[in-house]
Design an enzyme around this catalytic site. Structure first.
Site, PDB file in Angstrom:
ATOM      1  N   ARG A 267       0.850  -1.280   0.040  1.00  0.00           N
ATOM      2  CA  ARG A 267      -0.043   0.125   0.159  1.00  0.00           C
ATOM      3  C   ARG A 267       0.979   1.293   0.009  1.00  0.00           C
ATOM      4  O   ARG A 267       2.084   1.198   0.467  1.00  0.00           O
ATOM      5  CB  ARG A 267      -0.842   0.041   1.175  1.00  0.00           C
ATOM      6  CG  ARG A 267      -1.990  -0.890   1.157  1.00  0.00           C
ATOM      7  CD  ARG A 267      -3.181  -0.726   0.010  1.00  0.00           C
ATOM      8  NE  ARG A 267      -4.483  -1.238   0.204  1.00  0.00           N
ATOM      9  CZ  ARG A 267      -4.316  -2.322  -0.559  1.00  0.00           C
ATOM     10  NH1 ARG A 267      -3.531  -2.854  -1.363  1.00  0.00           N
ATOM     11  NH2 ARG A 267      -5.707  -2.968  -0.512  1.00  0.00           N
ATOM     12  N   GLU A 296      -6.097   6.617  -5.831  1.00  0.00           N
ATOM     13  CA  GLU A 296      -6.395   6.027  -6.912  1.00  0.00           C
ATOM     14  C   GLU A 296      -7.871   6.218  -7.350  1.00  0.00           C
ATOM     15  O   GLU A 296      -8.622   6.199  -6.749  1.00  0.00           O
ATOM     16  CB  GLU A 296      -6.142   4.519  -6.561  1.00  0.00           C
ATOM     17  CG  GLU A 296      -4.669   4.223  -6.035  1.00  0.00           C
ATOM     18  CD  GLU A 296      -4.479   2.673  -5.586  1.00  0.00           C
ATOM     19  OE1 GLU A 296      -5.507   1.725  -6.001  1.00  0.00           O
ATOM     20  OE2 GLU A 296      -3.369   2.283  -5.564  1.00  0.00           O
ATOM     21  N   HIS A 315      -2.365  -0.690  -9.767  1.00  0.00           N
ATOM     22  CA  HIS A 315      -2.810  -1.601  -8.923  1.00  0.00           C
ATOM     23  C   HIS A 315      -3.378  -2.830  -9.338  1.00  0.00           C
ATOM     24  O   HIS A 315      -4.454  -3.090  -9.250  1.00  0.00           O
ATOM     25  CB  HIS A 315      -4.048  -0.819  -8.127  1.00  0.00           C
ATOM     26  CG  HIS A 315      -4.063  -1.427  -6.724  1.00  0.00           C
ATOM     27  ND1 HIS A 315      -4.522  -0.526  -5.507  1.00  0.00           N
ATOM     28  CD2 HIS A 315      -3.802  -2.369  -6.199  1.00  0.00           C
ATOM     29  CE1 HIS A 315      -4.659  -1.231  -4.656  1.00  0.00           C
ATOM     30  NE2 HIS A 315      -4.200  -2.374  -4.701  1.00  0.00           N
TER      31      HIS A 315
END
Length: 351
Positions: A267, A296, A315
């Site tokens: 993360r 994001e 991601h």
């Protein structure tokens, strides 16, 4: 015997659904009913009220929601995530409940992707592939592309100032390099296995694991300073908790080799954003590969996207067609253990 009531927001294997249906009446809700990203917490709270078993995927459940469900009879809560940050863990514990989750559900997916990022970073794969698509280092258009010269050694030559190696840089092999792994949990261990197959030496830093357990895997247990100073690549596999938020900062980068690289498939919040960008811009570290961001989708003007020494992907590390099966199987085991009065295996321990 009357069946229990369960509300389900995440996919479970069909075979396990049939087993669970022997004990439960199942109601479908949340993202499983409405689609990913299409539900609010208020909607989830309403749909999941009044059930003994509540099984979530990516749905949010804060303090008021957890108390609402507990007051209306919830005795089991499960979150099909590797780190259940989408629910209020403290309130769950305060209400005397255990939280089932699915640790390591995507450990293989993330580990494979991490190795892929390391190779792409080390061998300049993404920047050179993008360059060819843009027309860098290509020859003029040919009328007949299948009419090729009879040359024994076909190369992008000559090796001059216009050569791809000059533009993109020459990469390095993973073989013989030292890989520092920050966080030697399920994913970190899977990365280590694959890196060892490439002939890398593993330096593992994890203050919550005994050295003996780390070294039983063939890795070397290290303190943080040793891992940072010796590693050629540092791969981050830390959860986001209060003690890790922003922990990867200028202090870390100052202890690393200037030739070292950082890979982050965990993360973004564990890395101090400003310190990271400055370390890359100033040459304090050689480069990075990142799959996660502080916001994001990542803003189009984020400096990482413009850096030639950084590999960026959107991601994708933990997402494969196989992850739902792993996650669903683990959560099914937790549900069935509860229904049968057996001990559950995957209980979240942290607030």
């Amino acid at each position: 015997m009357a069946k229990k009531k369960m509300v389900l927001c995440t996919r479970l294997p069909e075979k396990r659904m049939q087993e669970i249906e022997e004990y439960c009446d199942i109601t479908i809700a949340g993202e499983l009913k409405h689609g990913k990203g299409n539900v609010t917490e208020a909607q989830t709270r309403e749909e999941c009220r009044g059930y003994e078993l509540v099984v979530l995927g990516d749905e949010y459940a804060g303090t008021d929601t957890i108390n609402d469900w507990a007051d209306s009879g919830m005795k089991f809560i499960g979150v099909a995530k590797g780190t259940p940050v989408t629910v209020d863990n403290k309130t769950i514990m305060d209400r005397g409940l255990q939280l089932s989750y699915t640790p390591g559900r995507n450990r293989v997916a993330v580990a494979e992707y991490t190795i892929g990022l390391m190779i792409a970073m080390a061998r300049k794969i993404t920047i050179s592939a993008e360059g060819l698509h843009k027309g860098d280092h290509t020859s003029p258009a040919k009328e007949d592309i299948y009419d090729v010269p009879n040359v024994k050694n076909v190369t992008f030559g000559p090796l001059d100032e216009h050569h791809p190696f000059t533009d993109y840089g020459i990469g390095f092999e993973l073989y013989g390099k030292k890989l520092g792994i920050a966080g030697f949990g399920a994913i970190g261990r899977e990365v280590a296995k694959r890196a060892q197959a490439f002939g890398m030496e593993i330096l593992a830093y994890d203050p919550y694991l005994d050295d003996e357990k780390i070294e039983a895997t063939g890795a070397k247990a290290c303190d943080l300073d040793t891992m940072l100073s010796d590693a050629d690549i540092v791969s981050i596999h830390l959860p986001v908790v209060d003690s890790t938020r922003g922990i990867v900062n200028k202090d870390w980068f100052s202890k690393m080799k200037k030739t070292a690289y950082v890979v982050n498939t965990a993360r973004a919040a564990v890395i101090d954003q400003i310190d990271f960008v400055e370390a890359l811009q100033n040459g304090d570290i050689a480069g990075a590969a990142v799959d996660v961001y502080w916001q994001e989708p990542v803003p189009i003007n984020h400096p990482l996207l413009k850096m030639r020494n950084v590999v960026c992907t959107p991601h994708m590390a933990g997402l494969t067609t196989d992850v739902d099966n792993w996650s669903g199987e683990m959560m099914s085991q937790e549900i069935l253990a509860y229904l049968k009065g057996e001990d559950r295996k995957y209980i979240w321990k942290r607030v």
